[in-house]
Write a protein that holds these residues in place. Structure first.
Motif, PDB file in Angstrom:
ATOM      1  N   ASN A 462      -9.010  11.785 -11.864  1.00 57.71           N
ATOM      2  CA  ASN A 462      -8.827  13.649 -11.697  1.00 57.71           C
ATOM      3  C   ASN A 462      -7.854  14.195 -10.723  1.00 57.71           C
ATOM      4  N   ASN A 463      -7.346  15.172 -10.790  1.00 52.89           N
ATOM      5  CA  ASN A 463      -6.787  15.376 -10.233  1.00 52.89           C
ATOM      6  C   ASN A 463      -6.984  16.821  -8.728  1.00 52.89           C
ATOM      7  N   GLU A 464      -7.813  16.190  -8.388  1.00 55.01           N
ATOM      8  CA  GLU A 464      -8.767  16.678  -6.923  1.00 55.01           C
ATOM      9  C   GLU A 464      -7.949  16.144  -5.831  1.00 55.01           C
ATOM     10  N   MET A 465      -6.295  15.914  -5.832  1.00 56.33           N
ATOM     11  CA  MET A 465      -6.182  16.211  -4.394  1.00 56.33           C
ATOM     12  C   MET A 465      -5.315  17.787  -5.212  1.00 56.33           C
ATOM     13  N   GLY A 466      -5.646  18.294  -5.796  1.00 54.59           N
ATOM     14  CA  GLY A 466      -5.263  19.953  -5.351  1.00 54.59           C
ATOM     15  C   GLY A 466      -5.988  20.440  -5.010  1.00 54.59           C
ATOM     16  N   ASP A 467      -7.279  19.951  -4.148  1.00 51.13           N
ATOM     17  CA  ASP A 467      -8.081  21.077  -3.525  1.00 51.13           C
ATOM     18  C   ASP A 467      -7.899  21.133  -2.685  1.00 51.13           C
ATOM     19  N   PHE A 468      -6.656  20.044  -1.500  1.00 52.01           N
ATOM     20  CA  PHE A 468      -6.293  20.321  -0.370  1.00 52.01           C
ATOM     21  C   PHE A 468      -5.504  21.233   0.027  1.00 52.01           C
ATOM     22  N   ASN A 469      -5.505  22.489   1.114  1.00 49.51           N
ATOM     23  CA  ASN A 469      -4.007  22.371   1.207  1.00 49.51           C
ATOM     24  C   ASN A 469      -2.763  22.124   1.351  1.00 49.51           C
ATOM     25  N   VAL A 470      -1.699  22.896   1.193  1.00 50.26           N
ATOM     26  CA  VAL A 470      -1.016  22.811   0.788  1.00 50.26           C
ATOM     27  C   VAL A 470       0.163  22.464   2.548  1.00 50.26           C
ATOM     28  N   GLY A 471       0.352  21.386   3.166  1.00 54.13           N
ATOM     29  CA  GLY A 471       1.328  21.289   4.716  1.00 54.13           C
ATOM     30  C   GLY A 471      -0.312  20.819   5.531  1.00 54.13           C
ATOM     31  N   ALA A 472      -0.013  20.723   6.672  1.00 54.54           N
ATOM     32  CA  ALA A 472      -0.628  20.274   7.919  1.00 54.54           C
ATOM     33  C   ALA A 472      -2.124  22.331   8.531  1.00 54.54           C
ATOM     34  N   GLY A 473      -2.153  21.441   9.382  1.00 48.43           N
ATOM     35  CA  GLY A 473      -2.786  22.884  10.509  1.00 48.43           C
ATOM     36  C   GLY A 473      -3.995  23.497   9.889  1.00 48.43           C
ATOM     37  N   HIS A 474      -4.670  23.529   8.324  1.00 47.63           N
ATOM     38  CA  HIS A 474      -5.600  23.753   8.126  1.00 47.63           C
ATOM     39  C   HIS A 474      -6.832  23.334   7.502  1.00 47.63           C
ATOM     40  N   PRO A 475      -8.219  23.983   7.618  1.00 46.64           N
ATOM     41  CA  PRO A 475      -9.414  22.684   7.567  1.00 46.64           C
ATOM     42  C   PRO A 475      -9.441  22.449   6.888  1.00 46.64           C
ATOM     43  N   ASN A 476      -8.827  22.362   5.451  1.00 49.05           N
ATOM     44  CA  ASN A 476      -8.737  21.389   4.693  1.00 49.05           C
ATOM     45  C   ASN A 476      -7.145  20.924   4.195  1.00 49.05           C
ATOM     46  N   SER A 477      -6.050  20.897   5.089  1.00 48.18           N
ATOM     47  CA  SER A 477      -5.426  20.020   4.841  1.00 48.18           C
ATOM     48  C   SER A 477      -5.568  18.118   4.832  1.00 48.18           C
ATOM     49  N   ILE A 478      -4.601  18.057   3.735  1.00 50.82           N
ATOM     50  CA  ILE A 478      -4.894  16.395   3.854  1.00 50.82           C
ATOM     51  C   ILE A 478      -5.138  15.281   5.094  1.00 50.82           C
ATOM     52  N   ALA A 479      -5.533  14.016   4.637  1.00 45.99           N
ATOM     53  CA  ALA A 479      -5.832  13.635   6.157  1.00 45.99           C
ATOM     54  C   ALA A 479      -6.507  11.746   4.648  1.00 45.99           C
ATOM     55  N   GLY A 480      -5.955  10.580   5.223  1.00 46.03           N
ATOM     56  CA  GLY A 480      -6.213   9.580   4.449  1.00 46.03           C
ATOM     57  C   GLY A 480      -7.924  10.059   4.663  1.00 46.03           C
TER      58      GLY A 480
END
Length: 606
Positions: A462-480
């Motif tokens: 998959n390329n599911e990481m592309g469903d996160f928002n880019v950068g910090a501070g958004h409810p949908n930002s990346i976290a492990g």
């Protein structure tokens, strides 16, 4: 001439690969017999047709000009109906039930078959959601087998330019686009806890199909052509999904027979050793090796730690019907309920489905609900989301009061649901006469996912990481370990405690709009399942702009434009508007199944 052009294109690609991206060959609509493959034993390969062999039997999916047929997608059944994005998957699912399996057995077989025959949209390297109902207990459960971020993932894991855009599409292709896959864990969990058959029984007909081969459709061939660049850049994927013609890899033609012996090998391993071989054994090792080769973060620990989650579905009502759909980490179920709750404030059943009055209401509801989605939705394990407020009928009444029936809404901003507080893909549905229902949406995200494949195992990641928002501070930002926001919305509808329908769709953020429209078609307008699926759709939620399928009348479009909408015409049946494969319980007790003509969908019943 066509083949010569393709050969020259590929030669040019080989010379220019390190300099700039090559151009994909034009999509083929031909149906000629391919040359024999020279791929190594065990690899996927194209095979010449054997005495007119087709895995589609007598189902006519496309016309002589290569366009998809728009009829013959429905089916009825007294005992069960299976509706999926591929004829072969529906056929194997139906066979499982005919052989004594239940709806969950059939669903698991359909999922593993789609991983073979619809690799452009889904597969073992992806993840998704299942909404299911047990006839024995009456319980409706939601199984979350969505992909999640590797433990080492952070908001700054991608390089971005001055405008904040990811450089080199690292979030959409290559190793850093890959999330921890959940499909195998999810399907085996469902089989072990709710099914009746063994893994061997489930995969046996799929292995046979993988080794005999399935027929390449116009949809699959076009996607292979359109992602040719990406498949060529990642050699392991090119070896699976491109055919070898005299030592040169080319996209498959329409009508080719696609053999995937590596996929058959993978299913044999899963049948023998279960989820362990995929998450801790040799397949896991191959996935980690492939992802890390292309700069990704996936580890053996990420795979070993993956957990399926059983949850309560989101529940709401619409005109006396109970709607059960996807909770967080999907935004789908909540936002569908918000849209339907807004529509419930209006006498929609008195309106014509394709009238400007109805479409104006739907477009306005989309605008407000999607604004809320963008503002508030994320994985509730990591952020606070006002789920109850968004699905609250009083909140919907407040939003409905903003709609002017004569004027399109402009500058739509998210409202405040907190005061009411007390997320290419495929979908299939299975239902039987006892009332067992399984509704599943699962994906590898974009076409052919990240284009990274586990070498020798026949599937894409998959390329599911592309469903996160880019950068910090958004409810949908990346976290492990976090799950990216989704719109996937496998949905079950009940009426007075009895099953009514199972629906869902692929289509990214348009899934929500599509499922809401199908609900309205069934409940407000009393359509059959195929009528509800075939009916023209709209999509869009920004800047008073709507896309529409061109089967709407010119009068309706003119009225919409007079209200201030910008209306963009699309094809009569356009796959970007979703691909709903669904089942309805008709009043006479029969099961009424529909396959979506926008893609390769087909329902089968018995």
């Amino acid at each position: 001439m066509k083949k010569l052009t393709a050969l020259l294109t590929t030669l040019a690609l080989a010379l220019s690969l390190t300099a700039c991206g090559p151009k994909a060959p034009a999509a083929s609509s031909g149906s000629g017999t391919p040359a024999a493959s020279s791929n190594a034993p065990g690899d996927s390969s194209a095979q010449p047709a054997d005495d007119g062999y087709t895995s589609l039997d007598d189902f006519i999916l496309w016309n002589e000009d290569g366009t998809l047929t728009t009829t013959g997608r429905d089916a009825t059944g007294q005992n069960a109906v299976v509706s999926s994005g591929k004829y072969e998957a529906s056929k194997i699912g139906r066979t499982i039930i005919e052989n004594g399996g239940n709806a969950v057995d059939a669903a698991v077989a359909v999922a593993f078959t789609l991983g073979l025959v619809e690799p452009n949209a889904t597969g073992l390297g992806g993840g998704g959601f299942m909404t299911m109902r047990s006839a024995e207990t009456g319980e409706i459960k939601f199984i979350n087998f969505r992909e999640c971020a590797p433990a080492a993932a952070t908001p700054d894991m991608w390089q971005v330019d001055a405008e904040g855009k990811v450089i080199g599409s690292q979030n959409m292709s290559g190793g850093k686009a890959v999330g921890v896959p959940g499909t195998v864990a999810g399907m085996l969990y469902a089989l072990e806890n709710y099914g009746t058959m063994s893994r061997d029984e489930i995969v046996a007909p799929i292995i046979e199909l993988a080794e005999k081969g399935f027929t390449v459709t116009p949809t699959l061939s076009a996607d292979m052509n359109n992602t040719y660049d990406k498949l060529m850049l990642y050699s392991e994927s090119g070896k699976i999904f491109l055919k070898d013609v005299d030592g040169i890899l080319l996209p498959y033609d329409v009508g080719d027979t696609f053999v995937n012996k590596d996929y058959a090998k993978t299913l044999r391993l899963i049948a023998k050793d279960g989820a362990d071989v995929f998450y801790k054994g040799e397949i896991a090792e191959a996935m980690v090796k492939a992802v890390q080769k292309y700069g990704g973060l996936l580890t053996m620990e990420d795979l070993a730690n993956y957990q399926v989650e059983v949850m309560e579905p989101v529940h709401g009502t619409y005109r006396g019907y109970d709607i059960y759909s996807s909770p967080s980490p999907s935004s789908g179920g909540t936002i569908i309920l918000e849209i339907l709750n807004i529509l419930e404030n209006f006498d929609v059943p008195s309106m014509e489905h394709d009238s400007a009055e109805k479409q104006h209401l739907v477009g306005s509801a989309f605008a407000m609900a999607y604004a809320d989605r963008g503002e508030y939705m994320g994985d509730t394990k990591y952020v606070d989301v006002p789920v109850n407020g968004l699905a609250n009928k009083d909140y919907a009444a407040k939003l409905a009061a903003k709609i002017d029936m004569d004027t399109a809404m402009t500058n739509v901003l998210p409202d405040d649901p907190w005061m009411y507080e007390h997320e290419d893909t495929t979908h299939f549905s299975v239902a039987d006469k006892e009332g067992n229902i399984v509704s599943v949406t699962f994906t590898v995200n974009g076409y052919f996912g990240a284009a990274v494949a586990a070498d020798g195992y026949g599937f894409i990641l998959n390329n599911e990481m592309g469903d996160f928002n880019v950068g910090a501070g958004h409810p949908n930002s990346i976290a492990g370990g976090k799950t990216p926001l989704s719109s996937m919305s496998p949905t079950i509808i009940m009426k007075d405690g009895e099953p009514f329908a199972a629906i869902g769709s692929p289509g990214g953020t348009t899934i929500i709009a599509t499922v809401a429209q199908i609900c309205s078609n069934l409940i407000d307008h009393g359509m059959t399942m195929q009528e509800a699926v075939d009916a023209p759709r709209i999509s869009g939620f920004r800047d008073t702009t709507l896309n529409y399928e061109s089967r709407f009348s010119s009068e309706t479009i003119a009225e919409m434009e007079a209200k201030g909408w910008t209306m963009n015409a699309s094809d009569e049946f356009n796959r970007s508007f979703g691909s709903v494969n669904a089942v309805r319980y008709a009043e006479d007790g029969t099961l009424d199944g529909a396959g979506d003509p926008r893609r390769d969908g087909k329902a089968l019943g018995f």
